[in-house]
Motif scaffolding. Structure first.
Motif, PDB file in Angstrom:
ATOM      1  N   ILE A  92       0.850  -1.199   0.000  1.00 57.30           N
ATOM      2  CA  ILE A  92       0.000   0.000   0.000  1.00 57.30           C
ATOM      3  C   ILE A  92       0.880   1.241   0.000  1.00 57.30           C
ATOM      4  CG2 ILE A  92      -1.776   1.261   1.273  1.00 57.30           C
ATOM      5  CD1 ILE A  92      -2.609  -1.474   2.485  1.00 57.30           C
ATOM      6  N   GLU A  93       1.802   1.288   0.926  1.00 51.28           N
ATOM      7  CA  GLU A  93       2.852   2.297   0.976  1.00 51.28           C
ATOM      8  C   GLU A  93       3.981   1.706   1.817  1.00 51.28           C
ATOM      9  OE1 GLU A  93       1.048   5.751   2.806  1.00 51.28           O
ATOM     10  OE2 GLU A  93       1.644   5.077   4.795  1.00 51.28           O
ATOM     11  N   GLU A  94       5.045   2.404   1.950  1.00 49.38           N
ATOM     12  CA  GLU A  94       6.179   1.870   2.708  1.00 49.38           C
ATOM     13  C   GLU A  94       5.753   1.479   4.111  1.00 49.38           C
ATOM     14  OE1 GLU A  94      10.753   3.081   4.051  1.00 49.38           O
ATOM     15  OE2 GLU A  94       9.539   4.457   2.825  1.00 49.38           O
ATOM     16  N   GLY A  95       6.015   0.236   4.476  1.00 46.58           N
ATOM     17  CA  GLY A  95       5.710  -0.260   5.813  1.00 46.58           C
ATOM     18  C   GLY A  95       4.300  -0.796   5.968  1.00 46.58           C
ATOM     19  N   LEU A  96       3.444  -0.658   4.943  1.00 44.84           N
ATOM     20  CA  LEU A  96       2.046  -1.086   5.057  1.00 44.84           C
ATOM     21  C   LEU A  96       1.716  -2.015   3.886  1.00 44.84           C
ATOM     22  CD1 LEU A  96      -0.153  -0.405   7.140  1.00 44.84           C
ATOM     23  CD2 LEU A  96      -1.058   1.282   5.520  1.00 44.84           C
ATOM     24  N   THR A  97       1.317  -3.241   4.231  1.00 44.20           N
ATOM     25  CA  THR A  97       1.141  -4.294   3.231  1.00 44.20           C
ATOM     26  C   THR A  97      -0.185  -5.012   3.447  1.00 44.20           C
ATOM     27  OG1 THR A  97       3.534  -4.656   3.193  1.00 44.20           O
ATOM     28  CG2 THR A  97       2.174  -6.408   2.287  1.00 44.20           C
ATOM     29  N   LEU A  98      -0.733  -5.530   2.349  1.00 42.92           N
ATOM     30  CA  LEU A  98      -1.928  -6.362   2.399  1.00 42.92           C
ATOM     31  C   LEU A  98      -1.518  -7.781   2.019  1.00 42.92           C
ATOM     32  CD1 LEU A  98      -4.923  -5.553   2.983  1.00 42.92           C
ATOM     33  CD2 LEU A  98      -5.318  -5.740   0.518  1.00 42.92           C
ATOM     34  N   ARG A  99      -1.857  -8.759   2.875  1.00 40.44           N
ATOM     35  CA  ARG A  99      -1.505 -10.158   2.618  1.00 40.44           C
ATOM     36  C   ARG A  99      -2.772 -10.977   2.458  1.00 40.44           C
ATOM     37  NH1 ARG A  99      -0.496 -14.529   6.194  1.00 40.44           N
ATOM     38  NH2 ARG A  99      -0.453 -13.100   7.981  1.00 40.44           N
ATOM     39  N   ALA A 100      -2.848 -11.743   1.377  1.00 40.81           N
ATOM     40  CA  ALA A 100      -4.020 -12.572   1.096  1.00 40.81           C
ATOM     41  C   ALA A 100      -3.956 -13.881   1.870  1.00 40.81           C
ATOM     42  CB  ALA A 100      -4.119 -12.855  -0.398  1.00 40.81           C
ATOM     43  N   LEU A 101      -5.109 -14.266   2.404  1.00 44.50           N
ATOM     44  CA  LEU A 101      -5.222 -15.506   3.173  1.00 44.50           C
ATOM     45  C   LEU A 101      -6.438 -16.261   2.638  1.00 44.50           C
ATOM     46  CD1 LEU A 101      -3.511 -15.986   6.041  1.00 44.50           C
ATOM     47  CD2 LEU A 101      -5.829 -16.157   6.897  1.00 44.50           C
ATOM     48  N   ALA A 102      -6.238 -17.394   2.014  1.00 44.71           N
ATOM     49  CA  ALA A 102      -7.357 -18.157   1.458  1.00 44.71           C
ATOM     50  C   ALA A 102      -8.265 -18.644   2.587  1.00 44.71           C
ATOM     51  CB  ALA A 102      -6.843 -19.347   0.652  1.00 44.71           C
ATOM     52  N   THR A 103      -9.536 -18.254   2.525  1.00 46.14           N
ATOM     53  CA  THR A 103     -10.510 -18.652   3.554  1.00 46.14           C
ATOM     54  C   THR A 103     -11.806 -19.118   2.878  1.00 46.14           C
ATOM     55  OG1 THR A 103     -11.068 -16.291   3.766  1.00 46.14           O
ATOM     56  CG2 THR A 103      -9.613 -17.235   5.441  1.00 46.14           C
ATOM     57  N   PRO A 104     -11.759 -20.215   2.138  1.00 46.32           N
ATOM     58  CA  PRO A 104     -12.971 -20.691   1.462  1.00 46.32           C
ATOM     59  C   PRO A 104     -14.047 -21.096   2.457  1.00 46.32           C
ATOM     60  CG  PRO A 104     -11.251 -22.367   1.420  1.00 46.32           C
ATOM     61  CD  PRO A 104     -10.613 -21.115   1.959  1.00 46.32           C
ATOM     62  N   GLY A 105     -15.291 -21.050   1.983  1.00 42.93           N
ATOM     63  CA  GLY A 105     -16.421 -21.426   2.833  1.00 42.93           C
ATOM     64  C   GLY A 105     -17.671 -20.667   2.428  1.00 42.93           C
ATOM     65  N   HIS A 106     -17.611 -19.338   2.485  1.00 43.83           N
ATOM     66  CA  HIS A 106     -18.734 -18.525   2.004  1.00 43.83           C
ATOM     67  C   HIS A 106     -18.864 -18.710   0.498  1.00 43.83           C
ATOM     68  CE1 HIS A 106     -21.702 -15.429   2.088  1.00 43.83           C
ATOM     69  NE2 HIS A 106     -20.962 -14.520   1.477  1.00 43.83           N
ATOM     70  N   THR A 107     -17.742 -18.727  -0.182  1.00 45.88           N
ATOM     71  CA  THR A 107     -17.616 -19.147  -1.581  1.00 45.88           C
ATOM     72  C   THR A 107     -16.360 -20.004  -1.676  1.00 45.88           C
ATOM     73  OG1 THR A 107     -16.233 -17.292  -2.294  1.00 45.88           O
ATOM     74  CG2 THR A 107     -18.629 -16.966  -2.386  1.00 45.88           C
ATOM     75  N   PRO A 108     -16.201 -20.785  -2.738  1.00 46.39           N
ATOM     76  CA  PRO A 108     -14.987 -21.610  -2.846  1.00 46.39           C
ATOM     77  C   PRO A 108     -13.709 -20.785  -2.953  1.00 46.39           C
ATOM     78  CG  PRO A 108     -16.703 -22.420  -4.319  1.00 46.39           C
ATOM     79  CD  PRO A 108     -17.172 -21.094  -3.796  1.00 46.39           C
ATOM     80  N   HIS A 109     -13.819 -19.576  -3.497  1.00 42.06           N
ATOM     81  CA  HIS A 109     -12.619 -18.758  -3.736  1.00 42.06           C
ATOM     82  C   HIS A 109     -12.410 -17.681  -2.687  1.00 42.06           C
ATOM     83  CE1 HIS A 109     -15.977 -16.615  -5.775  1.00 42.06           C
ATOM     84  NE2 HIS A 109     -15.395 -15.569  -5.217  1.00 42.06           N
ATOM     85  N   HIS A 110     -13.204 -17.671  -1.629  1.00 37.28           N
ATOM     86  CA  HIS A 110     -13.177 -16.565  -0.669  1.00 37.28           C
ATOM     87  C   HIS A 110     -11.771 -16.338  -0.120  1.00 37.28           C
ATOM     88  CE1 HIS A 110     -13.808 -14.203   2.941  1.00 37.28           C
ATOM     89  NE2 HIS A 110     -14.973 -13.844   2.428  1.00 37.28           N
TER      90      HIS A 110
END
Length: 456
Positions: free
Chosen positions: A98-116
Motif C-alpha cells: 500500500i505504501e512503505e511499511g504497510l502491506t496487504l496479505r491474502a489468506l485463502a478462507t474458502p467457505g462462504h464461496t470456494p474462492h473466498h
C-alpha cells in the motif's frame, strides 16, 4: 501510523473499508456507490492504491471495478473467481504494498464461496487488522449455501477450517473487519455487537468452539431463506457491473402513475407505514425508505419489472434510488414526490386501512368475530412461536400466493410492523379488507392471545 475507516451500508447489513497510512490506502469490498469511498479518501488526503474483493458478492453489486478504473488502483480479486474483466488475480500468501511499511496479505478462507479470500493488513510485518469478508464474522460465519446446493456441506466444513486458520495465524488483539453480519442475509446467524477481535471470537464463535461435525450440523440446520435477488448479483459481479447512474428519474404525474398501475407495473410508496395506512394511491405497495428497502423490494419484485417510486421529498427519493442501485435496480421507470393529493387524479380518493396492536386483535377474538390472522414472518421465526389459528405465508412469497389467503378481514402481522405493512399493502392492492398489526410479536402473548411454541 495506519488507519481503518468503515463505510456502513445499513440497508443491506454490510460494511466496506478504507485502510491506509500517510499517503495511500486500500479499499476492501466497496459498495456500488463509490462516491462515498472517494470522498472518504479525499478527506484523509490519501490515494487509493488498491481495491480488494474478498469474493464475488451474492448480495449486492460491487463498486470495485469502477473504483479501480476511476482511481487507477490495482484491482485485487481472488484467483479462483471466474470473472470477465481484467484484474490482478490473488492467491493464498500473495502480498501487495500500500505504501512503505504497510502491506496487504491474502489468506485463502474458502467457505462462504470456494474462492473466498481474507486480507491481513500488516504494518512493518505485524498484523494490525484482518478483513474477513464473509468468512469469520461477529459471532457467526458467512452462510455456505449461496453458490450451489451440492457444495453447501463441503463449504460449511471449509468455513470451519478457515475460521480456525484465521484464529491460528493471528494474535488475539487483531481486529476482525467483516463485510457481512450487520443484518445481512449473507450471515449464517444475526449476532449482537458492532466490533470484535480474534480473541473475542476464539471465546464464543461456534466455528472456534465446536468441533467440525457439530458446527456443520448446527450451521446447516439454522440456514434461513435466501433473498431471490441474490441469484442475479453473482452473475452481474462476475460480468463486471456498469457504473452507477444516480441522475434523477423522470417525473410522473397522476395520469402516468395510474397508467403504470394499469399496465401491471409496480408503484412503490416510500413513506412511513403510518402515513401509507392513512392514505395512499390504490394499487401502490408500501416499502418504507427507512426500513430494509433494498433487501425486501429486490426480494419481492419480479426481476426486471419497471418500478415507479413515490416519495415525500426529493431527499427520500434520492436516498432510495441510491440504495436500490446497490442491488441492481438501476433506474426507476419514473418517480414523484409529495403525497397522495399530488399523485391522484381529479376526484379520486386515497385508499386507507387501519393499523392496530395485538391487544385489539385479542379483543376482536374475545368478541367472537371471525377474522383471518396472517403471519408473514419467515419459517424460522414462526418455529419459535405463532398465534394459535393463524395462517402463514412469508412476506417474500405473498405476492405469488395472495389467492391462498382465506376469505375475511385479514389481520396481518410480522415481528415488528414493517413487513406486516408491506403485506397489508399487497392485500389492499388486491382488494382485500386488511388491518396491519403494527406491534412487536412479543406483545401477542401479553395481550392474551395464545401463542403456540412448537419447540417448547
Amino acid at each position: 501510523m495506519f488507519f481503518v475507516d468503515t463505510v456502513e451500508i445499513q440497508g443491506l447489513g454490510n460494511r466496506g473499508y478504507l485502510a491506509g497510512g500517510r499517503s495511500a490506502a486500500v479499499v476492501v469490498d466497496p459498495p456500488r456507490d463509490i462516491d462515498r469511498m472517494l470522498a472518504l479518501a479525499a478527506r484523509r488526503g490519501v490515494r487509493i492504491a488498491l481495491v480488494a474483493e474478498t469474493h464475488v458478492h451474492n448480495d449486492y453489486v460491487t463498486g470495485g471495478l469502477e473504483l479501480a478504473r476511476v482511481t487507477g488502483a490495482e484491482y485485487l480479486v481472488p484467483a479462483g473467481a471466474r470473472v470477465s474483466y481484467p484484474r490482478t488475480p490473488v492467491a493464498d500468501g500473495d502480498t501487495a504494498g500500500i505504501e512503505e511499511g504497510l502491506t496487504l496479505r491474502a489468506l485463502a478462507t474458502p467457505g462462504h464461496t470456494p474462492h473466498h479470500t481474507s486480507y491481513v493488513l500488516e504494518e512493518d510485518g505485524r498484523a494490525v487488522a484482518v478483513f474477513t469478508g464473509g468468512s469469520l464474522l461477529i459471532g457467526a460465519v458467512g452462510r455456505p449455501d449461496l453458490v450451489e446446493p451440492r457444495m453447501t456441506r463441503a463449504l460449511a466444513r471449509a468455513q470451519h477450517a478457515s475460521a480456525r486458520r484465521l484464529a491460528d495465524e493471528l494474535e488475539d488483539d487483531v481486529p476482525v473487519m467483516p463485510t457481512h453480519g450487520f443484518g445481512s442475509f449473507c450471515s449464517s446467524t444475526q449476532a449482537e455487537g458492532d466490533s470484535t477481535t480474534i480473541g473475542k471470537e476464539r471465546e464464543s464463535n461456534d466455528a472456534l468452539v465446536k468441533d467440525v461435525d457439530e458446527f456443520v450440523a448446527d450451521l446447516l440446520a439454522g440456514l434461513d431463506d435466501i433473498p431471490a435477488y441474490y441469484a442475479h448479483m453473482g452473475p452481474v459481479n462476475s460480468a463486471g457491473p456498469e457504473p452507477i447512474d444516480l441522475t434523477p428519474p423522470r417525473r410522473a404525474d397522476a395520469e402516468e402513475i395510474a397508467a403504470r398501475l394499469a399496465a401491471g407495473e409496480w408503484v412503490v410508496d416510500l413513506r412511513s407505514r403510518v402515513a401509507f395506512a392513512e392514505g395512499h394511491v390504490a394499487g401502490a405497495y408500501n416499502f418504507e425508505a427507512d426500513g430494509k428497502l433494498a433487501t425486501y423490494l429486490a426480494w419481492l419484485i419480479p426481476w426486471g419489472k419497471p418500478v415507479t417510486l413515490l416519495a415525500e421529498s426529493f431527499e427520500q427519493l434520492a436516498d432510495a434510488q441510491r440504495e436500490l442501485a446497490r442491488v441492481g435496480i438501476d433506474r426507476p421507470a419514473a418517480a414523484a414526490t409529495g403525497g397522495p393529493a399530488d399523485w391522484l387524479g381529479h376526484g379520486e380518493e386515497p385508499r386507507s386501512f387501519p393499523r392496530a396492536a395485538f391487544a385489539e386483535l385479542s379483543g376482536v377474538r374475545e368478541r367472537g368475530e371471525e377474522v383471518v390472522v396472517l403471519d408473514v414472518r419467515r419459517d424460522s421465526e414462526r418455529a419459535n412461536g405463532y398465534v394459535e389459528g393463524s395462517a402463514h405465508i412469508p412476506v417474500h412469497q405473498l405476492h405469488e400466493r395472495v389467492a391462498e389467503v382465506p376469505d375475511g378481514t385479514v389481520w396481518v402481522h410480522c415481528a415488528s410492523g414493517m413487513r406486516a405493512t408491506i403485506a397489508a399493502s399487497m392485500l389492499d392492492a388486491a382488494g382485500r379488507e386488511v388491518v396491519a398489526v403494527d406491534d412487536p410479536f412479543d406483545a401477542a402473548e401479553q395481550a392474551g392471545l395464545t401463542v403456540v411454541r412448537p419447540e417448547a
